[in-house]
Motif scaffolding. Sequence first.
Motif, PDB file in Angstrom:
ATOM      1  N   LEU A  69       0.832  -1.204   0.000  1.00  0.00           N
ATOM      2  CA  LEU A  69       0.000   0.000   0.000  1.00  0.00           C
ATOM      3  C   LEU A  69       0.868   1.256   0.000  1.00  0.00           C
ATOM      4  O   LEU A  69       0.542   2.254  -0.660  1.00  0.00           O
ATOM      5  CB  LEU A  69      -0.926  -0.004   1.211  1.00  0.00           C
ATOM      6  N   ALA A  70       1.969   1.205   0.728  1.00  0.00           N
ATOM      7  CA  ALA A  70       2.898   2.335   0.742  1.00  0.00           C
ATOM      8  C   ALA A  70       3.451   2.581  -0.661  1.00  0.00           C
ATOM      9  O   ALA A  70       3.558   3.728  -1.113  1.00  0.00           O
ATOM     10  CB  ALA A  70       4.037   2.075   1.724  1.00  0.00           C
ATOM     11  N   MET A  71       3.784   1.511  -1.362  1.00  0.00           N
ATOM     12  CA  MET A  71       4.285   1.641  -2.728  1.00  0.00           C
ATOM     13  C   MET A  71       3.220   2.216  -3.655  1.00  0.00           C
ATOM     14  O   MET A  71       3.494   3.110  -4.467  1.00  0.00           O
ATOM     15  CB  MET A  71       4.739   0.272  -3.247  1.00  0.00           C
ATOM     16  N   MET A  72       1.989   1.726  -3.533  1.00  0.00           N
ATOM     17  CA  MET A  72       0.918   2.185  -4.411  1.00  0.00           C
ATOM     18  C   MET A  72       0.586   3.656  -4.173  1.00  0.00           C
ATOM     19  O   MET A  72       0.310   4.408  -5.113  1.00  0.00           O
ATOM     20  CB  MET A  72      -0.330   1.321  -4.208  1.00  0.00           C
ATOM     21  N   LEU A  73       0.620   4.084  -2.913  1.00  0.00           N
ATOM     22  CA  LEU A  73       0.341   5.488  -2.619  1.00  0.00           C
ATOM     23  C   LEU A  73       1.481   6.390  -3.071  1.00  0.00           C
ATOM     24  O   LEU A  73       1.259   7.536  -3.463  1.00  0.00           O
ATOM     25  CB  LEU A  73       0.067   5.668  -1.128  1.00  0.00           C
ATOM     26  N   THR A  74       2.693   5.883  -3.039  1.00  0.00           N
ATOM     27  CA  THR A  74       3.824   6.642  -3.573  1.00  0.00           C
ATOM     28  C   THR A  74       3.675   6.814  -5.079  1.00  0.00           C
ATOM     29  O   THR A  74       3.927   7.897  -5.625  1.00  0.00           O
ATOM     30  CB  THR A  74       5.150   5.935  -3.244  1.00  0.00           C
ATOM     31  N   LEU A  75       3.252   5.752  -5.756  1.00  0.00           N
ATOM     32  CA  LEU A  75       2.987   5.844  -7.189  1.00  0.00           C
ATOM     33  C   LEU A  75       1.847   6.817  -7.459  1.00  0.00           C
ATOM     34  O   LEU A  75       1.917   7.633  -8.394  1.00  0.00           O
ATOM     35  CB  LEU A  75       2.655   4.455  -7.749  1.00  0.00           C
ATOM     36  N   ALA A  76       0.792   6.747  -6.627  1.00  0.00           N
ATOM     37  CA  ALA A  76      -0.317   7.693  -6.768  1.00  0.00           C
ATOM     38  C   ALA A  76       0.164   9.119  -6.545  1.00  0.00           C
ATOM     39  O   ALA A  76      -0.303  10.063  -7.200  1.00  0.00           O
ATOM     40  CB  ALA A  76      -1.423   7.348  -5.765  1.00  0.00           C
ATOM     41  N   GLY A  77       1.118   9.283  -5.629  1.00  0.00           N
ATOM     42  CA  GLY A  77       1.691  10.607  -5.397  1.00  0.00           C
ATOM     43  C   GLY A  77       2.409  11.136  -6.609  1.00  0.00           C
ATOM     44  O   GLY A  77       2.328  12.334  -6.924  1.00  0.00           O
ATOM     45  N   TRP A  78       3.105  10.261  -7.311  1.00  0.00           N
ATOM     46  CA  TRP A  78       3.793  10.661  -8.543  1.00  0.00           C
ATOM     47  C   TRP A  78       2.784  11.123  -9.597  1.00  0.00           C
ATOM     48  O   TRP A  78       2.947  12.178 -10.214  1.00  0.00           O
ATOM     49  CB  TRP A  78       4.623   9.495  -9.070  1.00  0.00           C
ATOM     50  N   LEU A  79       1.722  10.359  -9.774  1.00  0.00           N
ATOM     51  CA  LEU A  79       0.707  10.724 -10.763  1.00  0.00           C
ATOM     52  C   LEU A  79       0.003  12.026 -10.368  1.00  0.00           C
ATOM     53  O   LEU A  79      -0.262  12.884 -11.216  1.00  0.00           O
ATOM     54  CB  LEU A  79      -0.315   9.596 -10.898  1.00  0.00           C
ATOM     55  N   ALA A  80      -0.295  12.172  -9.069  1.00  0.00           N
ATOM     56  CA  ALA A  80      -0.940  13.400  -8.597  1.00  0.00           C
ATOM     57  C   ALA A  80      -0.016  14.600  -8.779  1.00  0.00           C
ATOM     58  O   ALA A  80      -0.465  15.706  -9.113  1.00  0.00           O
ATOM     59  CB  ALA A  80      -1.322  13.250  -7.128  1.00  0.00           C
ATOM     60  N   ALA A  81       1.278  14.390  -8.561  1.00  0.00           N
ATOM     61  CA  ALA A  81       2.245  15.473  -8.738  1.00  0.00           C
ATOM     62  C   ALA A  81       2.310  15.912 -10.199  1.00  0.00           C
ATOM     63  O   ALA A  81       2.359  17.113 -10.503  1.00  0.00           O
ATOM     64  CB  ALA A  81       3.626  15.020  -8.259  1.00  0.00           C
ATOM     65  N   VAL A  82       2.305  14.950 -11.102  1.00  0.00           N
ATOM     66  CA  VAL A  82       2.326  15.271 -12.534  1.00  0.00           C
ATOM     67  C   VAL A  82       1.095  16.078 -12.918  1.00  0.00           C
ATOM     68  O   VAL A  82       1.186  17.103 -13.607  1.00  0.00           O
ATOM     69  CB  VAL A  82       2.401  13.975 -13.377  1.00  0.00           C
ATOM     70  N   ASN A  83      -0.079  15.640 -12.453  1.00  0.00           N
ATOM     71  CA  ASN A  83      -1.323  16.347 -12.761  1.00  0.00           C
ATOM     72  C   ASN A  83      -1.326  17.743 -12.154  1.00  0.00           C
ATOM     73  O   ASN A  83      -1.770  18.710 -12.789  1.00  0.00           O
ATOM     74  CB  ASN A  83      -2.528  15.558 -12.242  1.00  0.00           C
ATOM     75  N   THR A  84      -0.841  17.852 -10.925  1.00  0.00           N
ATOM     76  CA  THR A  84      -0.792  19.159 -10.263  1.00  0.00           C
ATOM     77  C   THR A  84       0.092  20.128 -11.018  1.00  0.00           C
ATOM     78  O   THR A  84      -0.292  21.277 -11.284  1.00  0.00           O
ATOM     79  CB  THR A  84      -0.271  19.005  -8.818  1.00  0.00           C
ATOM     80  N   ALA A  85       1.293  19.686 -11.361  1.00  0.00           N
ATOM     81  CA  ALA A  85       2.219  20.551 -12.094  1.00  0.00           C
ATOM     82  C   ALA A  85       1.622  20.973 -13.436  1.00  0.00           C
ATOM     83  O   ALA A  85       1.690  22.151 -13.817  1.00  0.00           O
ATOM     84  CB  ALA A  85       3.547  19.823 -12.316  1.00  0.00           C
ATOM     85  N   ASN A  86       1.017  20.018 -14.132  1.00  0.00           N
ATOM     86  CA  ASN A  86       0.432  20.309 -15.441  1.00  0.00           C
ATOM     87  C   ASN A  86      -0.687  21.345 -15.327  1.00  0.00           C
ATOM     88  O   ASN A  86      -0.750  22.305 -16.107  1.00  0.00           O
ATOM     89  CB  ASN A  86      -0.105  19.014 -16.053  1.00  0.00           C
ATOM     90  N   ASP A  87      -1.563  21.173 -14.338  1.00  0.00           N
ATOM     91  CA  ASP A  87      -2.682  22.102 -14.156  1.00  0.00           C
ATOM     92  C   ASP A  87      -2.198  23.503 -13.796  1.00  0.00           C
ATOM     93  O   ASP A  87      -2.672  24.501 -14.344  1.00  0.00           O
ATOM     94  CB  ASP A  87      -3.621  21.589 -13.059  1.00  0.00           C
ATOM     95  N   VAL A  88      -1.261  23.577 -12.854  1.00  0.00           N
ATOM     96  CA  VAL A  88      -0.764  24.880 -12.406  1.00  0.00           C
ATOM     97  C   VAL A  88      -0.030  25.602 -13.526  1.00  0.00           C
ATOM     98  O   VAL A  88      -0.244  26.801 -13.758  1.00  0.00           O
ATOM     99  CB  VAL A  88       0.161  24.713 -11.183  1.00  0.00           C
ATOM    100  N   ILE A  89       0.822  24.881 -14.229  1.00  0.00           N
ATOM    101  CA  ILE A  89       1.587  25.489 -15.320  1.00  0.00           C
ATOM    102  C   ILE A  89       0.657  26.018 -16.404  1.00  0.00           C
ATOM    103  O   ILE A  89       0.802  27.159 -16.871  1.00  0.00           O
ATOM    104  CB  ILE A  89       2.590  24.475 -15.904  1.00  0.00           C
ATOM    105  N   ASN A  90      -0.318  25.211 -16.813  1.00  0.00           N
ATOM    106  CA  ASN A  90      -1.255  25.636 -17.855  1.00  0.00           C
ATOM    107  C   ASN A  90      -2.094  26.826 -17.407  1.00  0.00           C
ATOM    108  O   ASN A  90      -2.366  27.745 -18.191  1.00  0.00           O
ATOM    109  CB  ASN A  90      -2.167  24.475 -18.246  1.00  0.00           C
TER     110      ASN A  90
END
Length: 216
Positions: free
Chosen positions: A90-111
């Motif tokens: 679960l720790a691994m999966m949430l870390t992966l989810a964190g990576w995906l959330a970070a990508v989406n966050t950066a993309n939204d803010v930058i745009n």
Amino acid sequence: MTPAYLHILHIDARPKLPSRTRAMAIMAALGVGSALISSLPSPLPDIRLSDPDILINARAVPLHAGIAFGAMVAGVLWLWVNRDPVKCLLAMMLTLAGWLAAVNTANDVINTIQGSSLFGTIEGAKVYREMLGWLIGGLLAGAVGAGLTAFGSGIAATAIRRPEAWMPIVVVGAIAGLLLYPAALLDAIVLLFVPWQAAVAAAIAFGLTWQNDVRN
């Protein structure tokens, strides 16, 4: 009873944390290793997300970055803290989810910032917007990714659930996220991955060793 495979690998049945200095050094080194793996071309097929419109596994957004870092964090938690494979997974999966959330966050803010009228029509306004977008996007994305990583780590390690343990992880992740701008400017994602993963990993080790007598 200790499983046979632990005897074969010469691993103690009961996890034991090393000293803080050693733990942080080991985690930082492992973070550098996972970051270098993350910076390699992705072996996985491209995945396009429609909301926001972003291509995962493009050279600058490799999905295996989240997998590599998550696997490293989960492995350390299993070795040092908690031998429950479900919690570590679960720790691994949430870390992966964190990576995906970070990508989406950066993309939204930058745009959002680049598409705004910030700085008006002054000379260089577009350049300023782009720089600000990358900096704020990296800051927030770094915090989001580190936050979910800390949350996932806390599933296996109760020591990470304390504010004095998880807050430094988030702060370190946010500050290291500012490196998204130079990484994008120089087209070298390794400039983001190595400092971010090493710093966040070391911060996790700091939180784990706050009190070595904390029960998990």
